[in-house]
Design an enzyme around this catalytic site. Structure first.
Site, PDB file in Angstrom:
ATOM      1  N   ASP A   1     -14.480   7.387   0.385  1.00  0.00           N
ATOM      2  CA  ASP A   1     -13.056   7.232   0.094  1.00  0.00           C
ATOM      3  C   ASP A   1     -12.449   5.895   0.505  1.00  0.00           C
ATOM      4  OD1 ASP A   1     -13.063   7.602   2.789  1.00  0.00           O
ATOM      5  OD2 ASP A   1     -11.508   9.126   2.817  1.00  0.00           O
ATOM      6  N   GLU A   2     -13.285   4.878   0.722  1.00  0.00           N
ATOM      7  CA  GLU A   2     -12.734   3.552   0.989  1.00  0.00           C
ATOM      8  C   GLU A   2     -13.520   2.503   0.206  1.00  0.00           C
ATOM      9  OE1 GLU A   2     -12.246   2.589   5.125  1.00  0.00           O
ATOM     10  OE2 GLU A   2     -11.406   4.548   5.575  1.00  0.00           O
TER      11      GLU A   2
ATOM     12  N   ARG B   1      -1.490  18.088   8.728  1.00  0.00           N
ATOM     13  CA  ARG B   1      -1.462  17.203   9.900  1.00  0.00           C
ATOM     14  C   ARG B   1      -0.125  17.273  10.614  1.00  0.00           C
ATOM     15  NH1 ARG B   1      -5.170  12.015   7.869  1.00  0.00           N
ATOM     16  NH2 ARG B   1      -6.526  13.378   6.626  1.00  0.00           N
TER      17      ARG B   1
END
Length: 352
Positions: A83-84, A28
């Site tokens: 993923d949460e 990123r």
DNA sequence: GTGGATGAG
DNA sequence: CATTCTCATCCAC
């Protein structure tokens, strides 16, 4: 990166077909964004390491390991994607507040201010509760790192909406708490209505047709304007969300309601090929079903066609009930053909 | 109950 | 815009 730690320091992308669906923070920093085309990513970052992520088995397994880890702290764990997780830690907070050894120290960032002091304008005890919340989050994140090698962000607030939003304010691997005085500030920092979870591109478009694009416009618009377009319930909910109010409880997720396997079936002309591919999806599904231990009540095939110009059409699906005797026979292919025949249609492409 | 729309990561 | 590969919820029929 967990399976191959050497990749930690390198720009890493997860590839599905032509696309980098996600990437690590090294990538990123090199300008790679999620869901970019492989071509563009390689142009920006020629040394990007690509790992194929079309098979989600590993991610799904780790996802459930994490959820199960969190369930050791409280039964109130709600999954959001792979993923949460939302945790309602109200009970843990009460317990810790009754413990005289509990301190006043805030762990991690405080949203909207450098230090915490002007804060104690509340008489309800929310600051003390949220402060304990930051300690719980820090403990859980540290244990998660120790036991599963997973780093993560956390947001601490009194509802799901605000905890999700505030979690995104310090990334990666950091946590942030929101005290009530700064709610408005957080909501207005978002600008576009699309940033509110639950308002997707379709709802955003309909809002735009009413001249509403920003959060503050949504906060100020007359209820009746929204009711005209969305109905009473949706209008009410959106107004509340725009102010940071979210009444929805943390609902324990438990076992999956459905399992699916899909593939984009690139260049698939041959009928034989299609049969093989559907058979492959079915085999995978049956393996997963067996691990799950439950029997399915319904099977559904979903497809999308490619038109002449290579454009995708909308999804179409056909489903039917699966009698348990189909499984008693223990015959794989039977199930797919049962589905196809009982609907008297030819179905290709996607399968759920 | 079925199938499409929508939204999440 | 979706693009990938999932999973969930809502709603008209």
């Amino acid at each position: 990166m967990l399976r191959n730690p050497e990749l930690r320091t390198k720009p890493l992308g997860i590839q599905q077909k032509n696309i980098v669906v996600t990437c690590n923070y090294v990538a990123r920093e090199r300008g790679i964004s999620k869901l970019s085309y492989i071509k563009d990513a390689e142009k920006k970052c020629p040394d990007i390491v690509l790992v194929n992520g079309e098979d989600l088995t590993h991610y799904r397994e780790m996802s459930y390991k994490i959820t199960n880890f969190l369930l050791k702290y409280t039964p109130k764990v709600e999954r959001l994607g792979f993923d949460e997780n939302f945790l309602d830690v109200s009970d843990m907070v009460r317990t810790r507040l009754n413990d005289p050894s509990t301190k006043e120290e805030v762990k991690g960032h405080i949203y909207g201010q450098g230090q915490k002091d002007d804060a104690d304008s509340c008489t309800c005890g929310c600051h003390a509760r949220l402060t304990v919340g930051t300690q719980i989050a820090a403990d859980i994140r540290s244990a998660l790192q120790e036991e599963l090698g997973i780093s993560c962000c956390a947001g601490i607030a009194w509802n799901k909406l605000l905890s999700k939003l505030v979690a995104g304010t310090h990334k990666p691997n950091q946590q942030t708490v929101l005290f009530p005085e700064h709610t408005f500030e957080l909501m207005l920092s978002l600008e576009a209505v699309r940033a509110i979870p639950g308002i997707g591109h379709s709802t955003a478009k309909r809002l735009a047709s009413l001249g509403i694009q920003t959060i503050s416009q949504l906060q100020e618009v007359d209820q009746s304007v929204l009711t005209g377009e969305f109905g009473n319930s949706m209008a009410q909910t959106m107004k509340l969300l725009s102010c940071g109010s979210d009444q929805s409880p943390v609902v324990t997720t438990g076992q999956a309601q459905s399992i699916s396997d899909e593939d984009s079936f690139r260049k698939c002309q041959d009928v034989e090929d299609v049969k093989n591919r559907i058979g492959g999806l079915l085999d995978n599904l049956l393996k997963r079903l067996e691990e799950d231990g439950r029997l399915p009540g319904i099977i559904r095939l979903t497809l999308r066609k490619l038109d002449k110009e290579g454009q995708w059409s909308k999804r179409e699906s056909r489903q039917c009930r699966v009698p348990s005797h189909v499984f008693a026979l223990g015959n794989n292919k039977t199930i797919a053909w049962y589905c196809v025949l009982s609907n008297n249609k030819t179905i290709q492409m996607k399968m759920k």
